[in-house]
Design an enzyme around this catalytic site. Sequence first.
Site, PDB file in Angstrom:
ATOM      1  N   HIS B  36       0.827  -1.211   0.000  1.00 37.83           N
ATOM      2  CA  HIS B  36       0.000   0.000   0.000  1.00 37.83           C
ATOM      3  C   HIS B  36       0.859   1.257   0.000  1.00 37.83           C
ATOM      4  CE1 HIS B  36      -3.263  -2.780   0.724  1.00 37.83           C
ATOM      5  NE2 HIS B  36      -4.098  -1.802   0.440  1.00 37.83           N
ATOM      6  N   LYS B 103      -9.968  -7.190   8.005  1.00 35.99           N
ATOM      7  CA  LYS B 103     -10.763  -7.262   9.231  1.00 35.99           C
ATOM      8  C   LYS B 103     -10.698  -5.937   9.969  1.00 35.99           C
ATOM      9  CE  LYS B 103      -7.336  -9.189  12.428  1.00 35.99           C
ATOM     10  NZ  LYS B 103      -7.152  -9.202  13.860  1.00 35.99           N
TER      11      LYS B 103
HETATM   12  S1  SF4 Z   1      -7.662 -14.533  16.374  1.00 34.65           S
HETATM   13 FE1  SF4 Z   1      -6.329 -13.549  17.880  1.00 34.65          FE
HETATM   14  S2  SF4 Z   1      -4.279 -14.040  17.233  1.00 34.65           S
HETATM   15 FE2  SF4 Z   1      -5.624 -14.430  15.493  1.00 34.65          FE
HETATM   16  S3  SF4 Z   1      -5.653 -12.524  14.262  1.00 34.65           S
HETATM   17 FE3  SF4 Z   1      -7.337 -12.405  15.725  1.00 34.65          FE
HETATM   18  S4  SF4 Z   1      -6.490 -11.340  17.523  1.00 34.65           S
HETATM   19 FE4  SF4 Z   1      -4.776 -12.045  16.294  1.00 34.65          FE
END
Ligand code: SF4
Lengths: 292, 191
Positions: B36, B103
Site C-alpha cells: 500500500h 478485518k
Molecule cells: S484470532 Fe487472535 S491471534 Fe488471530 S488474528 Fe485475531 S487477535 Fe490475532
Amino acid sequence: MNALNDSLIELIRRTSVELPDDVNQALIRSLENEKKGTIAESALKIIDQNIVLAKRKSQPICQDTGSILFYVDCPVGFDQIHFEETARVAVTEATKKGYLRQNSVDSLTGKNDGTNVGPGAPTVHFHQHRSPEVSVRLALKGGGCENVGAQYSLPNEKLHANRDLDGCRKVILDAVLQAQGKGCGPGILGVCIGGDRATGYEFSKQQFFRKLDDRNPNAELDALEQDILKTANELGIGPMGFGGKTTLLGVKATAANRLPASFFVSISYMCWAYRRQGVRLGGAGEITSWLY
Amino acid sequence: MISLTTPITEQKIRSLKVGDPVSISGIVFTGRDAVHKYLHEGGALPPQVNLRDGIIYHCGPVMMKEVDGSWRCTAAGPTTSIREEPYQGDIIHKFGVRGVIGKGGLGEKTLAACKADGCVYLHAIGGAAQVLAECVKKVRAVYFLEEFGSPEAIWELQVENFPAVVTMDSHGGSLHKEVFAASAAELAKRL
Ligand code: SF4
C-alpha cells in the site's frame, strides 16, 4: 532429544492447534445463543469449523501464533536455567515444524531471524512452591488482541471514573467498547485492579490461566466479573463487532496492592483463539497429565 | 449468501448493502502495509497484476514451497485493515479496485472512495486461518517476494467460496460506525 524438550514441543503444538475444552464449550454455547440467520451466527459457525479443521490437520488455529508465555510452578532446587535453555530450543524446533509462525522481530533492526527466540522471547516465569510437583502452563497471545489491551489511571475525568469499584467498572466497559471489531471477538478480559504499571498488566494476563467457568473466591471481584460479562453482552457488539449477543466469553479479575498515589486498572484482552494449555511433568521431564 | 466472482461489475458492487454475506470466487491479490505504501508513493504494478474490477486482500499468508517449485497456502486469515486507511482510498480510485477484504474495517476516507468509485469493504473472519486457507484453491503467482518478503508480497490467489460480510458499502453505509454508535448508546444507559 531429551524428554523435557519433547514435552515442551508437544505442549506448544497442542496449545497452538487445539482450544481448551472450556473455551470450546463457551464458543458452542454462544453459537447456539446467537439469533439464527444473522452474520454473528455465521461468524461463530466459521470459527467453529476453523477449530475442528485446525485440530484435524494439526495446524495453527490462527496464523498469528502470538507471544509465547510460559509459567512454571516448581519445587525448591529446580534447575531453572536448564529449563529456560530447553524451552528456547523447543520453541525453535516447534517453529520449524510449523506449530508456530516465524513471529518474532528484532525491534531495532526489524529483522526476523525465524527462530522465535530473542530478548524477551519466549518469556518464562517461575514460581516456587513447597510441593515436589512441576507444572508448566503456556499461553500464546496474538497481536491483534494485545493491541486493544488498555491501562487506565483513576480518577479518569472523561469517563467520570473515581477511585472505587464503580470507577473500575466504567473504565473496563470503556475498554470493551473501544476494542470492538479489533481484537477478534468474542473476547475474554483479564483485569487487575491496582499494582504498578508493569505488575498490573502482568497480573491481568495471569488471569487467563483461570478456567472460564470458575468463580472468583472474592465476593466483590466475583460480582464485578459477573456484572461486566452481563453488561458487555447487552451492548450488541457481537462476534467480530458484527452486532450480536456474544461480545465477551468471560471476565477474570484480580487485585493487587497499590501506592496511595496510584490507582491503575489494567485490562488484557484475549481473542476467541484463546490458546492456553498446561502439563504436569514427571521426574524425567515427561508429560504425566494435562491441566486443561 | 451472495456470490461475487471476479471481475466484478460496478453495478454488482452498487447492489450490495452493509450486512450482506458474500461468497467470493475468482482471483484475489494480497497486499498489506508495504504494498500500500509503495503504490501510494507512485510505485507501478507488475503488468500481470490487474486490480481493475478486482479484489485486494489484506493478508500475510503462510506459504510452503513444494518440491516442484509451486506454492501451497497453509494459513490465510485477514490482518487488521485500519493501517491502510491513509492509502486505501487513493488506491481504490487509481486502480479501479471493487473490493477490499480485511478485518476491523476502514475509516472515512475509504468510505468516501467506496461511494465515489464503486467499491465495498468485505470483512473476513479474523483468526479463521484454516477455513480461509481451504478456500485458496491455487497460488497462481507471487510478485515482490524479494523486495517485501513473504507476508508482505503480492500473492495472486485463486479462491472458491471465500466467505465474507459487506461491512462498508458504496452508499456510505458502515456497519462499524453503526455498531459503535449503537453500543455506545447502550453503554451510556448502563453506567
Ligand atoms: S484470532 Fe487472535 S491471534 Fe488471530 S488474528 Fe485475531 S487477535 Fe490475532
